[in-house]
Design a protein around this motif. Sequence first.
Motif, PDB file in Angstrom:
ATOM      1  N   TRP A 248       0.805  -1.225   0.000  1.00 24.82           N
ATOM      2  CA  TRP A 248       0.000   0.000   0.000  1.00 24.82           C
ATOM      3  C   TRP A 248       0.836   1.272   0.000  1.00 24.82           C
ATOM      4  CZ3 TRP A 248      -0.402   3.943   3.655  1.00 24.82           C
ATOM      5  CH2 TRP A 248       0.291   3.716   4.847  1.00 24.82           C
ATOM      6  N   ARG A 249       2.047   1.169   0.571  1.00 27.54           N
ATOM      7  CA  ARG A 249       2.884   2.361   0.645  1.00 27.54           C
ATOM      8  C   ARG A 249       3.296   2.852  -0.744  1.00 27.54           C
ATOM      9  NH1 ARG A 249       8.164   4.568   3.882  1.00 27.54           N
ATOM     10  NH2 ARG A 249       7.942   6.456   2.669  1.00 27.54           N
ATOM     11  N   ALA A 250       3.444   1.902  -1.668  1.00 25.75           N
ATOM     12  CA  ALA A 250       3.818   2.288  -3.027  1.00 25.75           C
ATOM     13  C   ALA A 250       2.652   2.986  -3.724  1.00 25.75           C
ATOM     14  CB  ALA A 250       4.252   1.065  -3.819  1.00 25.75           C
ATOM     15  N   ASN A 251       1.449   2.624  -3.344  1.00 27.05           N
ATOM     16  CA  ASN A 251       0.281   3.286  -3.922  1.00 27.05           C
ATOM     17  C   ASN A 251      -0.809   3.459  -2.877  1.00 27.05           C
ATOM     18  OD1 ASN A 251      -1.744   4.341  -5.398  1.00 27.05           O
ATOM     19  ND2 ASN A 251      -2.174   2.485  -6.593  1.00 27.05           N
ATOM     20  N   PRO A 252      -0.655   4.503  -2.050  1.00 29.75           N
ATOM     21  CA  PRO A 252      -1.587   4.687  -0.929  1.00 29.75           C
ATOM     22  C   PRO A 252      -3.038   4.817  -1.388  1.00 29.75           C
ATOM     23  CG  PRO A 252       0.229   6.275  -0.827  1.00 29.75           C
ATOM     24  CD  PRO A 252       0.339   5.582  -2.141  1.00 29.75           C
ATOM     25  N   TYR A 253      -3.211   5.005  -2.692  1.00 22.98           N
ATOM     26  CA  TYR A 253      -4.578   5.187  -3.173  1.00 22.98           C
ATOM     27  C   TYR A 253      -5.443   3.948  -2.964  1.00 22.98           C
ATOM     28  CZ  TYR A 253      -7.758   8.300  -5.441  1.00 22.98           C
ATOM     29  OH  TYR A 253      -8.791   9.154  -5.659  1.00 22.98           O
ATOM     30  N   VAL A 254      -4.818   2.764  -2.730  1.00 22.37           N
ATOM     31  CA  VAL A 254      -5.628   1.558  -2.476  1.00 22.37           C
ATOM     32  C   VAL A 254      -6.477   1.701  -1.216  1.00 22.37           C
ATOM     33  CG1 VAL A 254      -4.065  -0.067  -3.634  1.00 22.37           C
ATOM     34  CG2 VAL A 254      -3.849   0.316  -1.164  1.00 22.37           C
ATOM     35  N   LEU A 255      -6.117   2.662  -0.361  1.00 28.34           N
ATOM     36  CA  LEU A 255      -6.921   2.850   0.848  1.00 28.34           C
ATOM     37  C   LEU A 255      -8.365   3.214   0.529  1.00 28.34           C
ATOM     38  CD1 LEU A 255      -4.632   4.747   3.391  1.00 28.34           C
ATOM     39  CD2 LEU A 255      -4.967   2.304   3.124  1.00 28.34           C
ATOM     40  N   GLN A 256      -8.608   3.615  -0.714  1.00 24.70           N
ATOM     41  CA  GLN A 256     -10.005   3.908  -1.065  1.00 24.70           C
ATOM     42  C   GLN A 256     -10.882   2.655  -0.949  1.00 24.70           C
ATOM     43  OE1 GLN A 256     -10.603   4.978  -5.269  1.00 24.70           O
ATOM     44  NE2 GLN A 256      -8.741   3.852  -5.714  1.00 24.70           N
ATOM     45  N   ASN A 257     -10.243   1.488  -0.919  1.00 17.76           N
ATOM     46  CA  ASN A 257     -11.005   0.243  -0.752  1.00 17.76           C
ATOM     47  C   ASN A 257     -11.144  -0.157   0.712  1.00 17.76           C
ATOM     48  OD1 ASN A 257     -10.983   0.061  -3.601  1.00 17.76           O
ATOM     49  ND2 ASN A 257      -8.951  -0.883  -3.521  1.00 17.76           N
ATOM     50  N   SER A 258     -11.049   0.793   1.606  1.00 17.47           N
ATOM     51  CA  SER A 258     -10.993   0.463   3.031  1.00 17.47           C
ATOM     52  C   SER A 258     -12.244  -0.208   3.588  1.00 17.47           C
ATOM     53  CB  SER A 258     -10.672   1.711   3.844  1.00 17.47           C
ATOM     54  OG  SER A 258      -9.332   2.047   3.618  1.00 17.47           O
ATOM     55  N   LEU A 259     -13.347  -0.143   2.872  1.00 14.52           N
ATOM     56  CA  LEU A 259     -14.532  -0.844   3.367  1.00 14.52           C
ATOM     57  C   LEU A 259     -14.269  -2.356   3.438  1.00 14.52           C
ATOM     58  CD1 LEU A 259     -17.575   1.037   1.790  1.00 14.52           C
ATOM     59  CD2 LEU A 259     -16.523   1.318   4.026  1.00 14.52           C
ATOM     60  N   GLU A 260     -13.247  -2.803   2.699  1.00 11.35           N
ATOM     61  CA  GLU A 260     -12.892  -4.232   2.725  1.00 11.35           C
ATOM     62  C   GLU A 260     -12.099  -4.631   3.972  1.00 11.35           C
ATOM     63  OE1 GLU A 260     -10.617  -4.882  -0.823  1.00 11.35           O
ATOM     64  OE2 GLU A 260     -12.209  -4.098  -2.115  1.00 11.35           O
ATOM     65  N   LEU A 261     -11.656  -3.644   4.755  1.00  8.29           N
ATOM     66  CA  LEU A 261     -10.890  -3.982   5.957  1.00  8.29           C
ATOM     67  C   LEU A 261     -11.769  -4.763   6.932  1.00  8.29           C
ATOM     68  CD1 LEU A 261      -9.053  -0.591   6.596  1.00  8.29           C
ATOM     69  CD2 LEU A 261      -7.923  -2.763   6.066  1.00  8.29           C
ATOM     70  N   ASP A 262     -11.120  -5.608   7.716  1.00  9.55           N
ATOM     71  CA  ASP A 262     -11.825  -6.409   8.698  1.00  9.55           C
ATOM     72  C   ASP A 262     -12.278  -5.528   9.877  1.00  9.55           C
ATOM     73  OD1 ASP A 262     -12.430  -9.182   9.678  1.00  9.55           O
ATOM     74  OD2 ASP A 262     -11.230  -8.405  11.353  1.00  9.55           O
ATOM     75  N   ASP A 263     -13.550  -5.628  10.239  1.00 12.02           N
ATOM     76  CA  ASP A 263     -14.099  -4.798  11.314  1.00 12.02           C
ATOM     77  C   ASP A 263     -13.293  -4.895  12.608  1.00 12.02           C
ATOM     78  OD1 ASP A 263     -16.057  -4.061   9.606  1.00 12.02           O
ATOM     79  OD2 ASP A 263     -17.730  -4.614  10.916  1.00 12.02           O
ATOM     80  N   LEU A 264     -13.003  -6.116  12.979  1.00 13.89           N
ATOM     81  CA  LEU A 264     -12.324  -6.330  14.251  1.00 13.89           C
ATOM     82  C   LEU A 264     -10.909  -5.740  14.214  1.00 13.89           C
ATOM     83  CD1 LEU A 264     -13.253  -7.575  16.864  1.00 13.89           C
ATOM     84  CD2 LEU A 264     -12.046  -9.682  16.231  1.00 13.89           C
ATOM     85  N   ASP A 265     -10.249  -5.848  13.055  1.00 12.43           N
ATOM     86  CA  ASP A 265      -8.915  -5.257  12.896  1.00 12.43           C
ATOM     87  C   ASP A 265      -8.962  -3.748  13.130  1.00 12.43           C
ATOM     88  OD1 ASP A 265      -7.702  -7.623  12.358  1.00 12.43           O
ATOM     89  OD2 ASP A 265      -7.471  -7.308  10.199  1.00 12.43           O
ATOM     90  N   VAL A 266      -9.952  -3.107  12.518  1.00 17.15           N
ATOM     91  CA  VAL A 266     -10.070  -1.650  12.651  1.00 17.15           C
ATOM     92  C   VAL A 266     -10.355  -1.291  14.109  1.00 17.15           C
ATOM     93  CG1 VAL A 266     -11.438   0.377  11.992  1.00 17.15           C
ATOM     94  CG2 VAL A 266     -10.830  -1.334  10.268  1.00 17.15           C
ATOM     95  N   PHE A 267     -11.265  -2.030  14.702  1.00 17.80           N
ATOM     96  CA  PHE A 267     -11.622  -1.790  16.104  1.00 17.80           C
ATOM     97  C   PHE A 267     -10.382  -1.917  17.002  1.00 17.80           C
ATOM     98  CE2 PHE A 267     -12.984  -3.248  20.289  1.00 17.80           C
ATOM     99  CZ  PHE A 267     -13.920  -2.285  20.622  1.00 17.80           C
TER     100      PHE A 267
END
Length: 570
Positions: A308-327
Amino acid sequence: MEIDQTLINSTEVAYISMEIALDSSIPTYSGGLGVLSGDTVRSAADLEIPMVALCLCYSSGYFYQLFNEMGEQKEKEIEWNFFYEFEKIPEPISIKIEDKEVFISAWLYRVIGQSGHVIPVYLLTTDVEGNEPWMKKMTGSLYDSTSRWNRIVQEMILGIGGVKLLKSLGYDNLKVYHLNEGHGSFAALELLKQNGGDMEKVKQKIVFTTHTPVPAGHDVFDYDLVKKVFLDRIPRNIKDLAGQNELNMTVLALNLSRYCNGVAKKHAEISRKMFPNYQIDHITNGVHLPFWVSKPMRKIFTKKWPNWRANPYVLQNSLELDDLDVFDAHIENKFNLISYQKGHSWNLLDEELITIGFARRFATYKRAVLIFRDIDRLGRICRGKIQFIFSGKAHPKDEMGKNYIKKIFESGQYLFDNYGVKVVLMENYNMDLSHMLVSGVDVWLNTPNRYREASGTSGMKAALNGVLNLSVLDGWWLEGYKMNDLAGWAIGPDDSDPNAAKNDWDIDANYIYELLEKQIIPAYMDHDTWIFRQKNAISLAAYFNTHRMVEEYAKKAYKLVKQRPWKFQG
Ligand SMILES: *Cc1c(COP(=O)(O)O)cnc(C)c1O
């Protein structure tokens, strides 16, 4: 080790700024302008932009802040030793100030991008052998406000000294000088001199970014003073270039640049109204995401998108992150902040409560005390549910700003005594503390007077770390909230309402109370809702990132031809 000659020969862009935040402890910044410069250079290094940067080296920097038991700000000078991480350039150059020759040297610092590309940063200093003692002090402190003379001299060192320094170091292939705010505008005069007075030629080399949405914020100098320090070394038509009544650094830059921009859409619109005879584009600010991401969040981003560091723009897909991970990542940040705070204040915060953060310079237009407008109503809403954490410096000469600090302190005592609501004020806001605050609180509050916040960037850092914004619709948030209204909440009307700019304190405070009671508290109580919003905030930060911003500068302003290895997927 000196900078490699091939790198020097290939350098096309000189970035000139009065502040640059390289590291939290290096006192070359006071606030947002410096942080933006630092993030710009960090992204430019990652994107392998052929850039060199200039700033001054302030030995006593900006002050260290303490509060006494009355909530009054006390300032302490810091002495920073530039010798450790820096190396000095071999040969000083000199410029004329009044009829004196003043020697200027520079410390070199390297910003290194993720694939090893180097951006040299030269910090100019007059603390050089051969200078008289008073000359040595000229680069002593940032925004030296002892006199207008000091200020104009510092700007001569940056602009004129800077251009001369680059020439002496062999930067002969520079195509663009980027003036980041008007402080460096004298660079244009030195370039005029080097180009035989050819205005068109000089104009083709200069790009200018304005950051100041109010007329009073622009640097101006009396022509008597100008004459005193420049003697006859100033163009005869200076009044046509820089204003008839006084020398305005912004006007000078506008007249001698081929491209000019504001730092958010609204800010450019305001700037065009202020300077109606000029074309002013906009390039909205960002933050350097790899720099501002907290460790726990970085871990979960890397788990999901190893590159992701090479292309931080992938963060736009953050809805795919795991809920528990974010929490979990957020809780870790919150605990870090609260345990740090416990070591630094008598008033202890509570991990269970919604924590609202407010940290920025205490300039009055930022209205840090707006939230206390109806303090009893605030107390009733927050009792047992919400706590606050504030931080920020007031300029030593800004009495109003200092009063705001006192008012926060006193309001906090009142809220605690009457409602048990905690308000913590933390000393010496800097980038380290900012890292902790923008990731460790739950909600990031911002209440500026409308259209005064050129862009604002701390809210972007918050969004990146899954912290929700609660902000007046100004600067970046006018754009951000329109892109994704799940990333936070808007205080008050947007700019389609002609009354918005009246900044009625009661109306705005009422909005905050309503939002806290009816939206923020219920949303927080429901984990799933909150985490969904956090993920929306992270995905919004994908856009407000200096990689995207620098790429826009490269295309629209610098017009660099060579393709960069980074792929922008906007
Ligand atoms: C990001 C940052 C700022 C700028 O914040 P704004 O929201 O633009 O006021 C100022 N100071 C520090 C230390 C920062 O990290």
